[in-house]
Motif scaffolding. Structure first.
Motif, PDB file in Angstrom:
ATOM      1  N   PHE A   1     -25.352 -11.986  27.457  1.00  0.00           N
ATOM      2  CA  PHE A   1     -25.273 -10.531  26.967  1.00  0.00           C
ATOM      3  C   PHE A   1     -24.729 -10.385  25.367  1.00  0.00           C
ATOM      4  CE2 PHE A   1     -25.315  -6.226  28.479  1.00  0.00           C
ATOM      5  CZ  PHE A   1     -24.423  -5.570  27.669  1.00  0.00           C
TER       6      PHE A   1
ATOM      7  N   PHE B   1     -25.266 -12.454  23.014  1.00  0.00           N
ATOM      8  CA  PHE B   1     -26.676 -12.708  22.261  1.00  0.00           C
ATOM      9  C   PHE B   1     -27.494 -11.505  22.273  1.00  0.00           C
ATOM     10  CE2 PHE B   1     -26.356 -16.202  20.165  1.00  0.00           C
ATOM     11  CZ  PHE B   1     -25.955 -17.511  20.920  1.00  0.00           C
ATOM     12  N   ILE B   2     -27.564 -10.820  23.478  1.00  0.00           N
ATOM     13  CA  ILE B   2     -28.626  -9.573  23.246  1.00  0.00           C
ATOM     14  C   ILE B   2     -27.814  -8.671  22.305  1.00  0.00           C
ATOM     15  CG2 ILE B   2     -29.164  -7.543  24.724  1.00  0.00           C
ATOM     16  CD1 ILE B   2     -29.369  -9.297  26.892  1.00  0.00           C
TER      17      ILE B   2
ATOM     18  N   TYR C   1     -26.088  -9.298  20.079  1.00  0.00           N
ATOM     19  CA  TYR C   1     -26.321  -9.852  18.532  1.00  0.00           C
ATOM     20  C   TYR C   1     -27.577  -9.515  18.059  1.00  0.00           C
ATOM     21  CZ  TYR C   1     -26.083 -14.022  15.665  1.00  0.00           C
ATOM     22  OH  TYR C   1     -26.368 -15.191  14.754  1.00  0.00           O
ATOM     23  N   SER C   2     -28.593  -9.716  18.892  1.00  0.00           N
ATOM     24  CA  SER C   2     -29.938  -9.358  18.531  1.00  0.00           C
ATOM     25  C   SER C   2     -30.037  -7.944  18.330  1.00  0.00           C
ATOM     26  CB  SER C   2     -30.907  -9.599  19.849  1.00  0.00           C
ATOM     27  OG  SER C   2     -30.624 -10.946  20.303  1.00  0.00           O
ATOM     28  N   VAL C   3     -29.717  -7.092  19.030  1.00  0.00           N
ATOM     29  CA  VAL C   3     -29.792  -5.463  18.608  1.00  0.00           C
ATOM     30  C   VAL C   3     -29.215  -5.356  17.502  1.00  0.00           C
ATOM     31  CG1 VAL C   3     -29.199  -3.277  19.398  1.00  0.00           C
ATOM     32  CG2 VAL C   3     -29.900  -4.827  21.046  1.00  0.00           C
TER      33      VAL C   3
ATOM     34  N   ALA D   1     -28.404  -7.396  15.183  1.00  0.00           N
ATOM     35  CA  ALA D   1     -29.463  -8.130  14.014  1.00  0.00           C
ATOM     36  C   ALA D   1     -30.492  -7.082  13.618  1.00  0.00           C
ATOM     37  CB  ALA D   1     -29.961  -9.450  14.466  1.00  0.00           C
TER      38      ALA D   1
ATOM     39  N   LEU E   1     -22.130  -9.947  12.164  1.00  0.00           N
ATOM     40  CA  LEU E   1     -22.783 -10.683  13.449  1.00  0.00           C
ATOM     41  C   LEU E   1     -21.620 -11.521  14.026  1.00  0.00           C
ATOM     42  CD1 LEU E   1     -26.289 -11.477  12.363  1.00  0.00           C
ATOM     43  CD2 LEU E   1     -25.532 -10.235  14.275  1.00  0.00           C
TER      44      LEU E   1
ATOM     45  N   ARG F   1     -19.586 -11.703  17.651  1.00  0.00           N
ATOM     46  CA  ARG F   1     -19.423 -12.776  18.583  1.00  0.00           C
ATOM     47  C   ARG F   1     -17.901 -12.903  18.904  1.00  0.00           C
ATOM     48  NH1 ARG F   1     -21.892 -18.189  17.435  1.00  0.00           N
ATOM     49  NH2 ARG F   1     -21.778 -18.514  19.721  1.00  0.00           N
TER      50      ARG F   1
END
Lengths: 608, 583
Positions: free
Chosen positions: A264, A266-267, A269-271, A273, A294, A298
């Motif tokens: 989650f 990472f999700i 993180y992706s958004v 990003a 970023l 984390r």
């Protein structure tokens, strides 16, 4: 099969009160505590700062220089990293030391308190539970103090600091992250509550199967003798299967939190990003900003994930601390006695009795005991002894007989004030025993119980327990009197043979002989003796009987009689039934009465 | 207890995984897939920066972002599945082991049970099996995740920028050295700490049980001094152990950040020269954490693995122990009568050098009542334990019904030879459930009759719930005498040909004892009765009495004969007479 008691409570009843009381122990180690806290806080801030430094460093390189500028930033980063390492080392070490010292202190307090508790406490509380408080609860508290305190602190600082930095970089992105954190929180709650249920089931199944295993292993020989093996295997299979299912479910939920949370994150993180990159394209953010943000994303999710775990651990530890504090609050054995024992230079024993006018009356210790109208019950309302009247002149042997539960052991519990009488008076050499200091009172008495208890240590140590300053000759003398000397000299190291816990490496008979020797060396004025000697062979029984006879010579003795020979030479026999003395007299008188004593003696009714 | 290498251990245990092998394979497999996803994402991140931002390609950014989300979702699915499979495999494995160990213990002989103590068997069935389950689960997940994470992350780092990735060639070994140093220093200290904890708990336990002795001898200060010494020792050992463990986190952070700084410096210079882009740095920071953290996880795993291996070896020890009581190929399936013959029997206890029984010869006719007395308890018990083959003779032969006991079907033998042990064990449940140990399908009438013969009905009938009366653990809610009578009743329900009572009436008063003897003599006259007793009065009226001394038969005969010819018998009799008034 009945399952054993359920698992210990994992939630404290009054966490605030317990926490405050726990913190009161920190005051002994103020310096260590503040050092630890400051170091940890410093380290956490430093970690945030380190991540923050990523931003300007990367940007300097991306923008093309100058190298010297980057070098300066990197040197700053080096300094910050050193601060992290130093802070973590000092902080964790301080907190760990703090935890150990507090636990050490708690253990001492618990042990000291235990020594002061009345016998009634030990008779009414399960030893297993007390050991659990001394071991498991203390261990859990230790772990918590070492880690939970600093971890909670780190989490708070990290969240606050990281959040601040994130807002500085980009309020918009922070909003996105905040929303996702709230979602994370709910996910954790959901998974957590389901897993708590499964975990509870697992504990119950575990308690059930463990109880069964204990019973079966203890009684395995009976299983063999009755060909019960197949049935046992089937019963076990059922419980085993239930445990497997419960554990698998509990564990699935327990372990699934990590991949859920990790991914989650990472999700998010992706958004971040994507949004951050879009903002970089628009020129609102730099690449360095993105890198830092970023990294912050984390780091902030870590404490959120672990905080619920940490809180559970903390709560469980607090529940344990509560049990520890409840134990420390138990009422101790009162002793308002003011009469003391005094030994003259010539070796004579005297009671020093303070008078109301300030003077001290001196009474020689002879061993004269009187019970006057004594009533007593272990629980209020349930009388075990009713209007007991008896007396023993110095040096006399008083035998107590009667069926189980008649009150014989109770009388002995009262003489040395293991329990206090409700009504009536017990006089010792004419002095109310409530006035005599308990330690002094007990130092004139020795007990030899039905259940023999020995200590880890040498045979000589155990005998010396009766008198710590006894010489080796005196130890041997006492052993000879108790008929123990012969078997002791046949042991591998003789008197220096080490006994394991409770002397289990000796036979029942040998243990009993040692306890007689121990009582002998104390050379008491008053002897309390319980003669039960089941499960010994005839030869050893003879040795024990002789030892007991020699021990009883010349002292005031209260003996719970199991041998008719004892009873026959007693000066007075008290026949007890349901807490009352129904017959009294010496052997001839009672036999002539043709009553209960007569019946006992002819072996028609059980003697014990 | 020898510690064997992992290889030998696993061979015995691995087959037990068979039932759950699918789970055991899928769990690490899915874990690897999850790791792949987790390692792929930082790579995509660097692409966003290096391609998307640099070329200001919004579409690319968004698409790559969606790819990242997709990868994360997939990884989440794989991770959760791995959890599920891992938990089932781990606890399924533990469950199979537990069942196997329990079944093995059921097959144990008395000699086996003597060599493993009760408490160690309990620990092996509980703690050790649980530890194996936990460690297996950990092995399937953590032990797979960490190395794969490390390998994949390293691979990706090298793929993204090989020259920068060379920094790992220093930091990885460095971290490994630090970890090994700390663990080797800390391990012996932890073992010492554990021993000290045991010592502290030992004193506490002692004081709990011995409180009366402590108080009556006023030894509280003495005990406190004892305690203080151990408590202080514990704290000092713990502090020493801690001081090593504390080094771990700061050292780890120094190495991680040191690596990041190296990457920033060298990578940064390359950015300035234009040979790499900023995205590389971003992904590297993530990879560095992933790689080095994985190494830490691997070492943590090894600690747990050691615990698991220790438990595994204790479990295997049980599985590799076999009972020495072996059954024949075609056992005899019928016992003709309750006669017992001992022919030149010698017995040495397994593992001992001294013989316990020497040159035993006697014959007991079917239906006889025989008493056994003697100076020490153990060889009398050993003697009768040979009859239902609780132990096997070392030489000579024990015959029941004219046939050597080793030729019978073991179950049949134990059914027809009832043995009431010295230690009376009842099990938690009801009176009825306990009685049914003697006969699974006994009717209430049969149970009541057995209770009557055993003189136990007089107190059982007084309970409101009768046969449904609860028996607490160990039968603690009954007196010694009541427990003994209940265990006799339980044995009688087997309708045996021979019943052996090992000191089973010591807690029963003489009147009840006399009634019991009468019942055996009259109502159970067909049953061969062998009674070991301390009290002569319990066996005085037996058909014959065997007098044992130091593992041999000193004498045999009726009570009157023995008074005349056996000095040992006479001595025992007379010493017990002192307390009894002439009848």
């Amino acid at each position: 099969m009945n399952p054993k008691k359920g698992p210990m409570a994992l939630k404290p009843k009054d966490p605030k009160k317990t926490l405050l009381r726990l913190f009161s122990y920190f005051k002994y180690y103020k310096g260590l505590f503040f050092l630890g806290i400051s170091a940890i806080v410093l380290a956490s801030f430093a970690e945030i700062a380190a991540t923050g430094m990523l931003s300007p460093i990367i940007d300097v390189f991306v923008d093309g220089g100058p190298l010297s500028q980057a070098a300066v930033y990197i040197l700053i980063l080096v300094g910050i990293v050193v601060a992290i390492a130093a802070g973590q080392y000092i902080g964790n070490r301080s907190m760990a030391y703090l935890a150990q010292k507090i636990i050490h202190r708690l253990r001492s307090e618990m042990f000291a308190h235990m020594q002061k508790l009345p016998v009634s406490f030990f008779d009414t509380h399960s030893h297993g539970e007390m050991m659990s408080t001394f071991t498991n609860d203390v261990d859990m508290l230790n772990q918590s103090l070492e880690q939970a305190v600093s971890q909670v602190l780190i989490s708070i600082v990290t969240v606050v600091g990281t959040y601040t930095m994130m807002i500085i970089i980009s309020p918009l992105l922070t909003l996105v992250v905040t929303v996702s954190l709230i979602m994370m929180f709910f996910i954790i709650r959901f998974v957590g509550s389901r897993s708590a249920n499964y975990f509870r089931n697992q504990q119950l199944s575990l308690a059930d199967i463990n109880g069964y295993i204990e019973e079966m292993m203890s009684g395995q020989k009976v299983v063999k003798v009755f060909n019960y093996e197949e049935r046992a295997i089937e019963e076990f299979r059922g419980k085993n299967e239930r445990l497997r299912i419960a554990s698998s479910r509990a564990s699935t939920f327990g372990t699934m939190l990590m991949p859920i949370m990790g991914n989650f994150t990472f999700i998010v993180y992706s958004v971040v990003a994507v949004l951050g990159s879009l903002m970089a394209v628009k020129g609102v953010l730099t690449v360095g900003n993105i890198a830092a943000f970023l990294q912050y994303t984390r780091t902030i999710s870590r404490p959120i994930t672990s905080v619920s775990n940490q809180l559970n651990m903390l709560f469980a530890a607090l529940a344990g601390a509560e049990r520890i504090f409840n134990f420390l609050d138990e009422e101790i054995e009162e002793d308002e006695g003011d009469v003391e024992l005094y030994r003259t230079p010539e070796g004579e024993l005297l009671w020093k009795v303070p008078q109301s006018d300030g003077s001290i009356q001196v009474v020689p210790v002879k061993g004269h005991i009187q019970f006057i109208d004594v009533n007593f019950g272990y629980t209020p309302g349930q009388r075990v002894l009713k209007k007991i009247n008896l007396y023993a002149k110095p040096g006399q042997k008083i035998a107590l007989v009667g069926s189980t539960g008649a009150g014989k052991t109770t009388i002995t519990n009262l003489i040395n004030r293991f329990y206090e009488i409700e009504e009536g008076t017990v006089l010792y050499d004419g002095i109310d025993i409530k006035r005599i200091k308990k330690t002094d009172l007990r130092s004139t008495m020795s007990i030899v119980l039905q259940d023999v208890h020995l200590f880890e240590g040498t045979v000589a140590d155990n005998i010396r327990y009766g008198r710590l300053d006894a010489t080796d000759e005196e130890v041997e003398e006492a052993a000879k009197l108790a008929n123990a000397h012969y078997f002791i000299t046949n042991l591998p190291q003789g008197y220096n043979t080490m006994l394991t816990a409770d002397g289990q490496n000796l036979s029942q008979g040998e243990r009993q002989l040692l306890s007689i020797a121990r009582a002998a060396i104390a050379d008491p004025i008053i002897l309390i003796l319980d003669e039960a000697t089941s499960s010994v062979d005839t030869r050893t029984e003879k040795l024990i009987s002789e030892g007991m006879d020699k021990l009883m010579e010349g002292r005031t003795t209260f003996v719970i009689a199991h041998r008719l020979s004892t009873v026959r030479d007693a000066n007075a026999i008290m026949v007890l039934e349901h807490g009352e003395i129904i017959e009294r007299g010496d052997h001839e008188e009672l036999m002539a009465k043709n009553g209960r004593y007569y019946a006992l003696n002819a072996g028609i009714i059980e003697l014990e | 207890m020898s510690f064997r290498t992992g290889g030998i251990n696993l061979k015995k245990l691995l087959p037990l995984m068979k039932k759950y092998w699918i789970f055991a394979v899928l769990s690490p497999l899915f874990m690897v897939l999850e790791v792949l996803g987790d390692v792929f994402i930082p790579y995509l991140m660097s692409r966003i920066v290096d391609v998307g931002i640099v070329s200001q390609d919004i579409n690319f950014i968004v698409n790559t972002g969606m790819l990242m989300v997709g990868a994360a979702l997939l990884a989440m699915f794989f991770g959760v599945s791995s959890s599920f499979f891992g938990a089932n495999a781990g606890f399924g494995f533990a469950s199979e082991i537990r069942q196997k160990v329990f079944e093995k213990v059921q097959s144990f002989s008395f000699a086996n049970l003597d060599s493993f103590t009760v408490s160690s068997l309990i620990t092996r069935l509980t703690t050790d099996c649980n530890t194996i389950g936990q460690v297996t689960m950990m092995s399937l997940r953590m032990a797979i995740r960490a190395p794969f994470m490390m390998i994949f992350a390293l691979f990706m780092a090298f793929k993204v920028n090989a020259s920068l990735a060379r920094v790992f060639l220093i930091s990885l070994p460095l971290l490994a050295v630090v970890i090994i140093y700390i663990l080797t220093k800390a391990k012996p200290l932890f073992l010492k700490q554990q021993a000290n904890i045991d010592r502290v708990n030992g004193v506490i336990q002692e004081n709990l049980t011995n409180i009366r002795v402590v108080k009556s001898f006023n030894r509280q200060p003495f005990e406190e001094v004892k305690f203080k010494e151990r408590n202080d020792n514990l704290m000092n050992t713990a502090l020493k152990a801690i001081s090593y463990v504390i080094l771990m986190m700061p050292a780890f952070n120094l190495i991680v950040y040191g690596t990041i700084i190296a990457v920033l410096w060298f990578g940064g210079k390359q950015i300035m020269v234009g040979s790499i882009s900023g995205g590389v740095i971003i992904s590297f920071v993530t990879y560095i954490t992933q790689v080095l953290m994985s190494l830490l996880m691997i070492s943590m795993y090894f600690l747990n693995l050691l615990r698991g291996l220790a438990s595994a070896s204790r479990v295997v020890e049980v599985l590799e122990t076999d009972s020495e009581i072996k059954e024949q190929e075609n056992p005899v399936r019928e016992i003709k009568d309750g006669s017992v013959v001992f022919e030149n029997v010698n017995f040495v206890y397994p593992g001992s050098t001294e013989p316990t029984l020497t040159d035993i010869n006697f014959t007991i006719r079917s239906g006889e009542t025989v008493g056994v007395v003697g100076s020490t308890g153990s060889s009398k018990t050993t003697l009768v334990q040979l009859i239902p083959r609780l132990y096997d003779v070392t030489s000579g032969s024990v015959k029941v019904g004219g046939v050597d006991v080793r030729e019978y079907d073991l179950k049949l033998l134990r059914d027809k030879v009832a043995f009431v042990l010295q230690k009376n064990t009842l099990f938690s449940g009801t009176i009825r459930s306990n009685m049914q140990w003697g006969s699974e399908n006994a009717s209430d009438e049969e149970i009541i009759e057995a209770l009557k013969h055993a003189q136990a009905w007089e107190f059982v009938s007084r309970y409101e719930d009768g046969l449904d009366h609860i028996v607490e653990q160990n039968g603690d809610n009954f007196s010694g005498g009541q427990k003994q009578r209940l265990t006799i009743a339980r044995a009688l329900l087997k309708a045996p040909k021979i019943i052996i009572l090992d000191d089973s009436t010591s807690a029963v008063d003489m009147t009840t004892d006399a009634k019991l003897q009468k019942a055996f003599k009259t109502e159970l006259s067909g049953v061969t009765t062998i009674i070991i007793a301390q009290r002569i009065s319990s066996i005085q009226h037996a058909d014959r009495i065997i007098v044992m001394h130091e593992g041999r038969i000193e004498s045999m005969g009726t009570h009157e004969e023995l008074i005349e010819k056996s000095p040992i018998y006479r001595e025992i009799y007379e010493s017990q007479q002192k307390g009894v008034i002439a009848q």
